[in-house]
Scaffold this motif. Structure first.
Motif, mmCIF file in Angstrom:
data_model
loop_
_atom_site.group_PDB
_atom_site.id
_atom_site.type_symbol
_atom_site.label_atom_id
_atom_site.label_comp_id
_atom_site.label_asym_id
_atom_site.label_seq_id
_atom_site.Cartn_x
_atom_site.Cartn_y
_atom_site.Cartn_z
ATOM 1 N N LEU A 93 -8.311 3.423 -6.652
ATOM 2 C CA LEU A 93 -7.356 2.430 -6.150
ATOM 3 C C LEU A 93 -6.357 3.088 -5.203
ATOM 4 N N LEU A 94 -5.842 4.243 -5.611
ATOM 5 C CA LEU A 94 -4.858 4.953 -4.796
ATOM 6 C C LEU A 94 -5.486 5.440 -3.488
ATOM 7 N N ARG A 95 -6.684 5.980 -3.567
ATOM 8 C CA ARG A 95 -7.351 6.484 -2.369
ATOM 9 C C ARG A 95 -7.574 5.354 -1.354
ATOM 10 N N HIS A 96 -8.026 4.203 -1.826
ATOM 11 C CA HIS A 96 -8.238 3.057 -0.923
ATOM 12 C C HIS A 96 -6.915 2.579 -0.322
ATOM 13 N N SER A 97 -5.882 2.564 -1.123
ATOM 14 C CA SER A 97 -4.567 2.131 -0.637
ATOM 15 C C SER A 97 -4.050 3.084 0.438
ATOM 16 N N ILE A 98 -4.188 4.364 0.191
ATOM 17 C CA ILE A 98 -3.740 5.363 1.167
ATOM 18 C C ILE A 98 -4.580 5.291 2.436
ATOM 19 N N GLN A 99 -5.866 5.026 2.276
ATOM 20 C CA GLN A 99 -6.725 4.884 3.460
ATOM 21 C C GLN A 99 -6.299 3.676 4.281
ATOM 22 N N ARG A 100 -5.940 2.590 3.618
ATOM 23 C CA ARG A 100 -5.476 1.392 4.340
ATOM 24 C C ARG A 100 -4.225 1.721 5.142
ATOM 25 N N THR A 101 -3.303 2.444 4.536
ATOM 26 C CA THR A 101 -2.087 2.843 5.245
ATOM 27 C C THR A 101 -2.449 3.704 6.441
ATOM 28 N N SER A 102 -3.359 4.613 6.249
ATOM 29 C CA SER A 102 -3.789 5.495 7.336
ATOM 30 C C SER A 102 -4.462 4.696 8.464
ATOM 31 N N ASP A 103 -5.234 3.676 8.098
ATOM 32 C CA ASP A 103 -5.930 2.860 9.099
ATOM 33 C C ASP A 103 -4.984 2.067 9.986
ATOM 34 N N VAL A 104 -3.834 1.650 9.438
ATOM 35 C CA VAL A 104 -2.935 0.798 10.219
ATOM 36 C C VAL A 104 -1.757 1.533 10.830
ATOM 37 N N SER A 105 -1.624 2.829 10.526
ATOM 38 C CA SER A 105 -0.441 3.537 11.008
ATOM 39 C C SER A 105 -0.757 4.992 11.305
ATOM 40 N N THR A 106 -0.078 5.495 12.295
ATOM 41 C CA THR A 106 -0.178 6.922 12.578
ATOM 42 C C THR A 106 1.115 7.629 12.211
ATOM 43 N N CYS A 107 2.061 6.882 11.653
ATOM 44 C CA CYS A 107 3.364 7.435 11.264
ATOM 45 C C CYS A 107 3.271 8.104 9.906
ATOM 46 N N ILE A 108 3.782 9.292 9.812
ATOM 47 C CA ILE A 108 3.926 9.960 8.521
ATOM 48 C C ILE A 108 5.414 10.014 8.213
ATOM 49 N N CYS A 109 5.795 9.322 7.143
ATOM 50 C CA CYS A 109 7.220 9.223 6.812
ATOM 51 C C CYS A 109 7.677 10.453 6.064
ATOM 52 N N ASP A 110 8.896 10.872 6.311
ATOM 53 C CA ASP A 110 9.461 12.040 5.634
ATOM 54 C C ASP A 110 10.055 11.665 4.314
ATOM 55 N N ASN A 165 0.835 -1.190 0.000
ATOM 56 C CA ASN A 165 0.000 0.000 0.000
ATOM 57 C C ASN A 165 0.873 1.243 0.000
ATOM 58 N N TYR A 166 0.233 2.357 -0.281
ATOM 59 C CA TYR A 166 0.968 3.595 -0.505
ATOM 60 C C TYR A 166 0.650 4.639 0.550
ATOM 61 N N ILE A 167 1.612 5.513 0.760
ATOM 62 C CA ILE A 167 1.515 6.580 1.739
ATOM 63 C C ILE A 167 1.142 7.864 1.007
ATOM 64 N N GLY A 168 0.188 8.579 1.537
ATOM 65 C CA GLY A 168 -0.250 9.843 0.955
ATOM 66 C C GLY A 168 -1.270 10.486 1.868
ATOM 67 N N THR A 169 -1.879 11.559 1.390
ATOM 68 C CA THR A 169 -2.861 12.280 2.184
ATOM 69 C C THR A 169 -4.120 12.486 1.352
ATOM 70 N N PRO A 170 -5.262 11.996 1.846
ATOM 71 C CA PRO A 170 -6.513 12.275 1.140
ATOM 72 C C PRO A 170 -6.823 13.775 1.205
ATOM 73 N N THR A 171 -7.397 14.317 0.140
ATOM 74 C CA THR A 171 -7.778 15.727 0.127
ATOM 75 C C THR A 171 -9.296 15.843 0.255
ATOM 76 N N THR A 172 -9.753 17.031 0.534
ATOM 77 C CA THR A 172 -11.185 17.242 0.766
ATOM 78 C C THR A 172 -12.031 17.031 -0.487
ATOM 79 N N ASN A 173 -11.454 17.144 -1.662
ATOM 80 C CA ASN A 173 -12.212 16.986 -2.908
ATOM 81 C C ASN A 173 -12.117 15.572 -3.485
#
Length: 184
Positions: free
Chosen positions: A167-184, A79-87
């Motif tokens: 696909l990307l949004r779901h992947s990023i959500q999965r990462t968000s669900d299992v982790s609170t770490c934001i990698c630099d 899965n991928y790391i990212g940030t969902p946006t409001t839109n």
């Protein structure tokens, strides 16, 4: 005939037959279990970003060596790391080109679920991560791993790009669900 000889002559064959029947039962139970389609794969997840030297190193030094040994024993998800946006969009750390690279990799995983194929392709891209998602790199890696580039493009562009973004949004959500770490 002595009592010990009688025991050997009668009980040992009976004991041998019982052990044989037990062995046949155990073997048939295992085969029955295997035929049911039930698998007990260990879940294994990795969370990455496509345009990152740390991802390249993690794939090369950790993920690929482990997967070469246990690919048939794990249910591997990338899965991928990212940030969902409001839109309903997604923001990727290294910009839109990284989001596109992530979508290409997600489409590859969807179309080629065998980790031996999709991880090989993803590793090929990641070796030259600064050029993701340039067409020449994607086509070279697709050719190297017998991946249909047209199918990848169709997946990424399906529904005017909404399918790949989903696909990307779901992947990023999965990462968000299992982790609170934001990698630099």
């Amino acid at each position: 005939m002595s009592p010990l000889a009688l025991v050997r002559r009668i009980l040992l064959p009976i004991l041998a037959i019982l052990l044989l029947l037990r062995g046949v039962y155990v073997i048939s139970y295992r085969k029955k279990f295997d035929r049911s389609g039930t698998t007990h794969l260990v879940p294994l997840e990795a969370h990455i970003i496509s345009k990152c030297p740390d991802t390249r190193d993690a794939l090369k030094q950790l993920i690929l060596p482990v997967m070469q040994r246990v690919y048939d024993k794990v249910d591997f998800k990338l899965n991928y790391i990212g940030t969902p946006t409001t839109n309903d969009g997604v923001e990727c750390k290294h910009g839109p080109s990284e989001c596109m690279g992530n979508i290409i990799e997600l489409c590859t995983r969807e179309l080629y679920p065998d980790p031996k194929i999709n991880l090989g392709f993803i590793m090929c891209l990641t070796r030259d991560y600064t050029h993701i998602p340039e067409r020449a790199l994607v086509e070279d890696c697709a050719l190297e791993h017998a991946i249909d580039i047209k199918a990848i493009n169709e997946c990424a562009a399906k529904d005017d790009g909404a399918y790949g973004m989903d696909l990307l949004r779901h992947s990023i959500q999965r990462t968000s669900d299992v982790s609170t770490c934001i990698c630099d």
